[in-house]
Design a protein around this motif. Structure first.
Motif, PDB file in Angstrom:
ATOM      1  N   VAL A 121       0.866  -1.174   0.000  1.00  0.00           N
ATOM      2  CA  VAL A 121       0.000   0.000   0.000  1.00  0.00           C
ATOM      3  C   VAL A 121       0.907   1.230   0.000  1.00  0.00           C
ATOM      4  O   VAL A 121       1.786   1.360   0.848  1.00  0.00           O
ATOM      5  N   SER A 122       0.699   2.097  -0.970  1.00  0.00           N
ATOM      6  CA  SER A 122       1.447   3.348  -1.031  1.00  0.00           C
ATOM      7  C   SER A 122       0.461   4.497  -1.176  1.00  0.00           C
ATOM      8  O   SER A 122      -0.710   4.301  -1.520  1.00  0.00           O
ATOM      9  N   VAL A 123       0.939   5.699  -0.884  1.00  0.00           N
ATOM     10  CA  VAL A 123       0.097   6.895  -0.916  1.00  0.00           C
ATOM     11  C   VAL A 123       0.802   7.936  -1.779  1.00  0.00           C
ATOM     12  O   VAL A 123       2.018   8.105  -1.697  1.00  0.00           O
ATOM     13  N   PHE A 124       0.037   8.642  -2.603  1.00  0.00           N
ATOM     14  CA  PHE A 124       0.653   9.537  -3.584  1.00  0.00           C
ATOM     15  C   PHE A 124       0.950  10.904  -2.974  1.00  0.00           C
ATOM     16  O   PHE A 124       0.375  11.925  -3.364  1.00  0.00           O
ATOM     17  N   HIS A 125       1.908  10.912  -2.028  1.00  0.00           N
ATOM     18  CA  HIS A 125       2.404  12.167  -1.466  1.00  0.00           C
ATOM     19  C   HIS A 125       3.549  12.667  -2.346  1.00  0.00           C
ATOM     20  O   HIS A 125       4.714  12.743  -1.927  1.00  0.00           O
ATOM     21  N   ASN A 126       3.200  13.039  -3.580  1.00  0.00           N
ATOM     22  CA  ASN A 126       4.217  13.435  -4.550  1.00  0.00           C
ATOM     23  C   ASN A 126       4.938  14.717  -4.170  1.00  0.00           C
ATOM     24  O   ASN A 126       6.052  14.978  -4.657  1.00  0.00           O
ATOM     25  N   LYS A 167      11.136  -5.653  -5.423  1.00  0.00           N
ATOM     26  CA  LYS A 167      12.455  -5.063  -5.665  1.00  0.00           C
ATOM     27  C   LYS A 167      12.636  -3.768  -4.868  1.00  0.00           C
ATOM     28  O   LYS A 167      13.124  -2.774  -5.384  1.00  0.00           O
ATOM     29  N   GLY A 168      12.235  -3.782  -3.604  1.00  0.00           N
ATOM     30  CA  GLY A 168      12.412  -2.616  -2.760  1.00  0.00           C
ATOM     31  C   GLY A 168      11.098  -2.034  -2.305  1.00  0.00           C
ATOM     32  O   GLY A 168      10.018  -2.539  -2.616  1.00  0.00           O
ATOM     33  N   ALA A 169      11.203  -0.937  -1.570  1.00  0.00           N
ATOM     34  CA  ALA A 169      10.023  -0.293  -1.008  1.00  0.00           C
ATOM     35  C   ALA A 169       9.470   0.735  -1.986  1.00  0.00           C
ATOM     36  O   ALA A 169      10.198   1.270  -2.827  1.00  0.00           O
ATOM     37  N   PRO A 170       8.169   1.035  -1.895  1.00  0.00           N
ATOM     38  CA  PRO A 170       7.632   2.126  -2.710  1.00  0.00           C
ATOM     39  C   PRO A 170       8.204   3.465  -2.267  1.00  0.00           C
ATOM     40  O   PRO A 170       8.789   3.575  -1.180  1.00  0.00           O
ATOM     41  N   ALA A 171       8.051   4.478  -3.096  1.00  0.00           N
ATOM     42  CA  ALA A 171       8.572   5.804  -2.760  1.00  0.00           C
ATOM     43  C   ALA A 171       7.957   6.336  -1.477  1.00  0.00           C
ATOM     44  O   ALA A 171       8.626   7.009  -0.691  1.00  0.00           O
ATOM     45  N   VAL A 172       6.682   6.033  -1.247  1.00  0.00           N
ATOM     46  CA  VAL A 172       5.982   6.444  -0.025  1.00  0.00           C
ATOM     47  C   VAL A 172       5.424   5.185   0.630  1.00  0.00           C
ATOM     48  O   VAL A 172       4.514   4.557   0.090  1.00  0.00           O
ATOM     49  N   THR A 173       5.973   4.802   1.763  1.00  0.00           N
ATOM     50  CA  THR A 173       5.465   3.636   2.477  1.00  0.00           C
ATOM     51  C   THR A 173       4.243   4.034   3.296  1.00  0.00           C
ATOM     52  O   THR A 173       4.090   5.197   3.694  1.00  0.00           O
ATOM     53  N   ILE A 174       3.398   3.066   3.571  1.00  0.00           N
ATOM     54  CA  ILE A 174       2.216   3.367   4.380  1.00  0.00           C
ATOM     55  C   ILE A 174       2.628   3.740   5.804  1.00  0.00           C
ATOM     56  O   ILE A 174       1.992   4.593   6.436  1.00  0.00           O
ATOM     57  N   GLU A 175       3.734   3.149   6.302  1.00  0.00           N
ATOM     58  CA  GLU A 175       4.181   3.509   7.650  1.00  0.00           C
ATOM     59  C   GLU A 175       4.519   4.998   7.752  1.00  0.00           C
ATOM     60  O   GLU A 175       4.299   5.630   8.789  1.00  0.00           O
ATOM     61  N   SER A 176       5.045   5.563   6.651  1.00  0.00           N
ATOM     62  CA  SER A 176       5.499   6.949   6.704  1.00  0.00           C
ATOM     63  C   SER A 176       4.362   7.953   6.630  1.00  0.00           C
ATOM     64  O   SER A 176       4.598   9.161   6.818  1.00  0.00           O
ATOM     65  N   VAL A 177       3.139   7.506   6.349  1.00  0.00           N
ATOM     66  CA  VAL A 177       2.024   8.457   6.340  1.00  0.00           C
ATOM     67  C   VAL A 177       1.220   8.415   7.635  1.00  0.00           C
ATOM     68  O   VAL A 177       0.368   9.279   7.865  1.00  0.00           O
ATOM     69  N   LEU A 178       1.485   7.442   8.505  1.00  0.00           N
ATOM     70  CA  LEU A 178       0.764   7.398   9.779  1.00  0.00           C
ATOM     71  C   LEU A 178       1.032   8.644  10.628  1.00  0.00           C
ATOM     72  O   LEU A 178       0.099   9.202  11.227  1.00  0.00           O
ATOM     73  N   PRO A 179       2.293   9.131  10.703  1.00  0.00           N
ATOM     74  CA  PRO A 179       2.502  10.381  11.444  1.00  0.00           C
ATOM     75  C   PRO A 179       1.732  11.564  10.855  1.00  0.00           C
ATOM     76  O   PRO A 179       1.225  12.413  11.595  1.00  0.00           O
ATOM     77  N   THR A 180       1.644  11.619   9.541  1.00  0.00           N
ATOM     78  CA  THR A 180       0.887  12.690   8.897  1.00  0.00           C
ATOM     79  C   THR A 180      -0.575  12.647   9.310  1.00  0.00           C
ATOM     80  O   THR A 180      -1.183  13.676   9.638  1.00  0.00           O
TER      81      THR A 180
END
Length: 345
Positions: free
Chosen positions: A114-119, A305-318
């Motif tokens: 799951v990724s989020v488009f925080h471009n 082949k690696g993590a997405p540019a925006v991981t779901i873990e990184s949007v929980l603080p937001t």
């Protein structure tokens, strides 16, 4: 080639289709929108439009994009996960942290991305500010102000076929805090790392464009190193303030506003050192990821082949900070946030 289904084909859904088309490893296989006119737009772009969301979940679809109004993100993303698909979600991920955590837990248990488009983590202006702070240009930073000002609602050039005013409707997750604010709050806490937020105080008001959600949002964040961050989305001003204002022990900087949302113009940081009268323009940062490159990173993650540019873990603080802002505005008090999530990259 990874086959992608798009759920929701408004203005941003159509833009995603163009970004995906630039990837050599992704293809839009099907589009669903509840509005026949938007399905017709997809077909005019040479895409396969289906007339029900169930049509998206053919065997050939490996991933789905959720590009619906914010209030619909959670249900659509959860449906994607329980149908064993990888999911990309337009920002903000959901209406609240609880929903976001449920998607996080479901993704972990299903083994899906799951990724989020925080471009806007790769906007030229944000990267320029980040570079200057990291280089020590400001010395110890103690004040960062991030603003967007205009006399126009957040609706923008919305697709006319389905509730074009939904961004001014609270029931759909409208308002400046969820719109530009979700990007700017996300930028703010990441910019201040390794400092972590301690508390949030916010004022959300519907003054001109909406009566049930905010067209003015001011969010103050206290950090554990003593610094203060301010995010302000003011769509009710005829005199916009600078896009950025930063103060530190070595000097201050600002960048001009742009009613065209020109991030390269926003990136023009004018720095004035302490005890100096004139300013210098700080150097630009190297370019960040483009929207199509964000999709390429998602494709690589789907392939293991690696993590997405925006991981779901990184949007929980937001999401925690957005929740705190709404609660603070409701009760008129600061909300403690120091220990509620892991402050991850």
């Amino acid at each position: 080639m990874i086959q992608v289904g798009i759920i929701g084909f408004g203005r941003i859904g159509a833009e995603h289709a163009e970004w995906i088309a630039q990837s050599s490893n992704l293809r839009v296989a099907a589009v669903y929108d509840p509005t026949p006119a938007r399905r017709a737009v997809a077909e005019s772009m040479g895409l396969n439009a289906v007339d029900s969301v169930n049509g998206i979940y053919g065997e050939h679809i490996e991933a789905v994009l959720i590009a619906m109004p914010t209030s619909m993100h959670f249900d659509a993303a959860f449906l994607g996960l329980i149908n064993n698909r990888h999911v990309m979600i337009e920002k903000p991920i959901t209406l609240n942290l609880s929903q976001a955590k449920t998607l996080h837990e479901t993704a972990k248990s299903s083994g899906k991305i799951v990724s989020v488009f925080h471009n806007r983590r790769w906007d030229a202006d944000f990267l320029a500010v980040q570079q200057a702070i990291s280089a020590g240009t400001f010395g110890r930073v103690f004040n960062v102000e991030s603003r967007l000002g205009q006399w126009s609602s957040c609706v923008g050039p919305a697709a006319p076929e389905f509730r074009p005013n939904w961004r001014n409707e609270g029931s759909f997750g409208g308002g400046g805090l969820y719109d530009w604010g979700s990007h700017f709050v996300d930028q703010m806490w990441r910019l201040m790392l390794p400092a972590k937020p301690l508390r949030v105080f916010a004022q959300l008001r519907g003054n001109v464009w909406s009566s049930d959600c905010d067209d003015f949002a001011r969010v103050l964040i206290d950090f554990d190193n003593g610094a203060v961050g301010l995010v302000e989305i003011n769509t009710t001003t005829t005199r916009p303030l600078p896009r950025w204002h930063i103060d530190g022990t070595a000097g201050s900087a600002f960048s001009p506003y742009s009613l065209e949302f020109d991030t390269s113009f926003w990136a023009s940081l004018r720095f004035t050192a302490k005890e100096q009268q004139s300013h210098v323009t700080l150097p630009p940062a190297p370019p960040g990821l483009t929207e199509s490159q964000i999709w390429d990173r998602f494709a690589a993650a789907v392939e293991g082949k690696g993590a997405p540019a925006v991981t779901i873990e990184s949007v929980l603080p937001t999401m925690l900070l957005l929740d705190a802002a709404r609660e603070s505005s409701k009760i008129g008090k600061a909300i403690d946030v120091a220990n509620d999530v892991a402050w991850v990259l």
